[in-house]
Design an enzyme around this catalytic site. Structure first.
Site, short mmCIF file in Angstrom:
data_model
loop_
_atom_site.label_atom_id
_atom_site.label_comp_id
_atom_site.label_asym_id
_atom_site.label_seq_id
_atom_site.Cartn_x
_atom_site.Cartn_y
_atom_site.Cartn_z
N ASP A 80 -5.03 8.49 7.78
CA ASP A 80 -5.00 8.06 9.18
C ASP A 80 -4.06 8.92 10.01
OD1 ASP A 80 -2.76 7.05 7.84
OD2 ASP A 80 -3.34 4.97 8.07
N HIS B 201 -3.39 -4.74 4.84
CA HIS B 201 -4.23 -3.65 5.37
C HIS B 201 -4.14 -2.43 4.48
CE1 HIS B 201 -0.55 -2.30 7.90
NE2 HIS B 201 -0.73 -1.38 6.97
P1 PGA Z 1 4.82 1.51 3.95
O1 PGA Z 1 3.45 1.34 4.78
O2 PGA Z 1 4.47 2.32 2.75
O3 PGA Z 1 5.74 2.22 4.89
O4 PGA Z 1 5.25 0.13 3.60
C1 PGA Z 1 2.29 1.03 4.13
C2 PGA Z 1 1.22 0.62 5.12
O5 PGA Z 1 1.54 -0.03 6.12
O6 PGA Z 1 0.04 0.93 4.88
#
Ligand code: PGA
Length: 278
Positions: A72, A143
């Site tokens: 993304d 998500h």
């Molecule tokens: P994080 O984010 O690895 O910084 O916890 C993961 C995400 O929100 O997909």
């Protein structure tokens, strides 16, 4: 599905990097034969990237014949903004290894036609022959990439408006000012990740424990988009102890009993010696 439960986030990072090392090594990439990796950003995979950089410096892995697709990117953030995923990938990983920049694909959140950009990305994945291993993280709301609760489980790469919870969670990267967090992002769809031959999802921390329980113990539900991977033939969830706190004791015991099998997956055994458990 495999659920690999490890002591803490450092062990998860090491395990994930060793798994990538094994998969790339077994594939034996070369000219005209690229290993195709899907990659995440965020805090969770940072340790894995550091380990992979170390393995590269030690001469254990080359990315010369590896093609990557990132999950993304924010819309409208300059490429060189420290919070853009271009910047993250370049600084945390790509510039430290021997990947050809032309083979490292990150969605362009500044493309004049965002819909066309998403289609271009899907086409590039197709042209590369599909993704061998897609690595992902998840949010506390379950998500995967920016596929927020309620996203279609057959979705493809597209423009997404971010949920308020995600803006809240990400404002810490924008001086705690929610108005500075981009409201939109380009993201691969759940269906895009489901098409990968293998998927590895990294989950660490107690704040992700409810999402892990929803992902593996309850039904497939678009309100926890990561649960879609119950229907993928080859998914690994790699988590730390803290992330298991909402799981049933029975679930944790069952998967911990398989830990010897899981260890073989990163020990460089030839593929045919590795038992595949779905
Ligand atoms: P994080 O984010 O690895 O910084 O916890 C993961 C995400 O929100 O997909």
């Amino acid at each position: 599905m495999r659920l690999i439960i490890l002591d803490d986030a450092d062990v998860v990072a090491e395990w994930a990097a060793r798994f990538v090392l094994q998969r790339v090594t077994q594939f034996a990439p070369g000219p005209g034969r690229h290993f195709v990796l899907g990659l995440p950003t965020g805090g969770t995979p940072l340790g894995m990237y550091r380990k992979l950089i170390q393995f590269h410096r030690e001469g254990k892995i080359s990315f010369k014949h590896v093609t990557t697709f990132n999950m993304d990117e924010y819309v409208g953030l300059p490429r060189d903004h420290p919070e853009s995923y271009h910047y993250y990938m370049w600084n945390e990983f790509f510039r430290h290894v021997d990947i050809e920049p032309a083979n490292a694909h990150v969605l362009d959140g500044n493309a004049p036609d965002l819909v066309a950009e998403c289609q271009r990305f899907e086409d590039l994945i197709q042209q590369a022959g599909g993704v061998h291993l897609f690595i992902g993280g998840i949010g506390p709301d379950g998500h995967i990439a920016f596929n927020e609760p309620g996203s279609s489980l057959v979705s493809r790469t597209r423009v997404k408006t971010l949920a308020y919870d995600t803006l809240e969670a990400n404002k810490r990267f924008f001086g705690n000012d929610i108005s500075k967090v981009p409201r939109q992002a380009l993201t691969v769809g759940v269906g895009t990740v489901m098409d990968a031959k293998e998927v590895m999802i990294l989950i660490t921390g107690v704040h992700k424990s409810l999402a892990l329980a929803k992902a593996v113990e309850e039904g497939v539900n678009h309100m926890w988009t990561v649960s879609a991977f119950q229907q993928h033939a080859q998914t690994l969830f790699v988590c730390d102890e803290a992330a298991t706190l909402e799981l049933r004791v029975k679930t944790v015991k069952y998967f911990k009993a398989l830990s010897e099998e899981h260890q073989k997956m990163i020990e460089g055994k030839p593929v045919d010696e590795q038992r595949v458990i779905h």
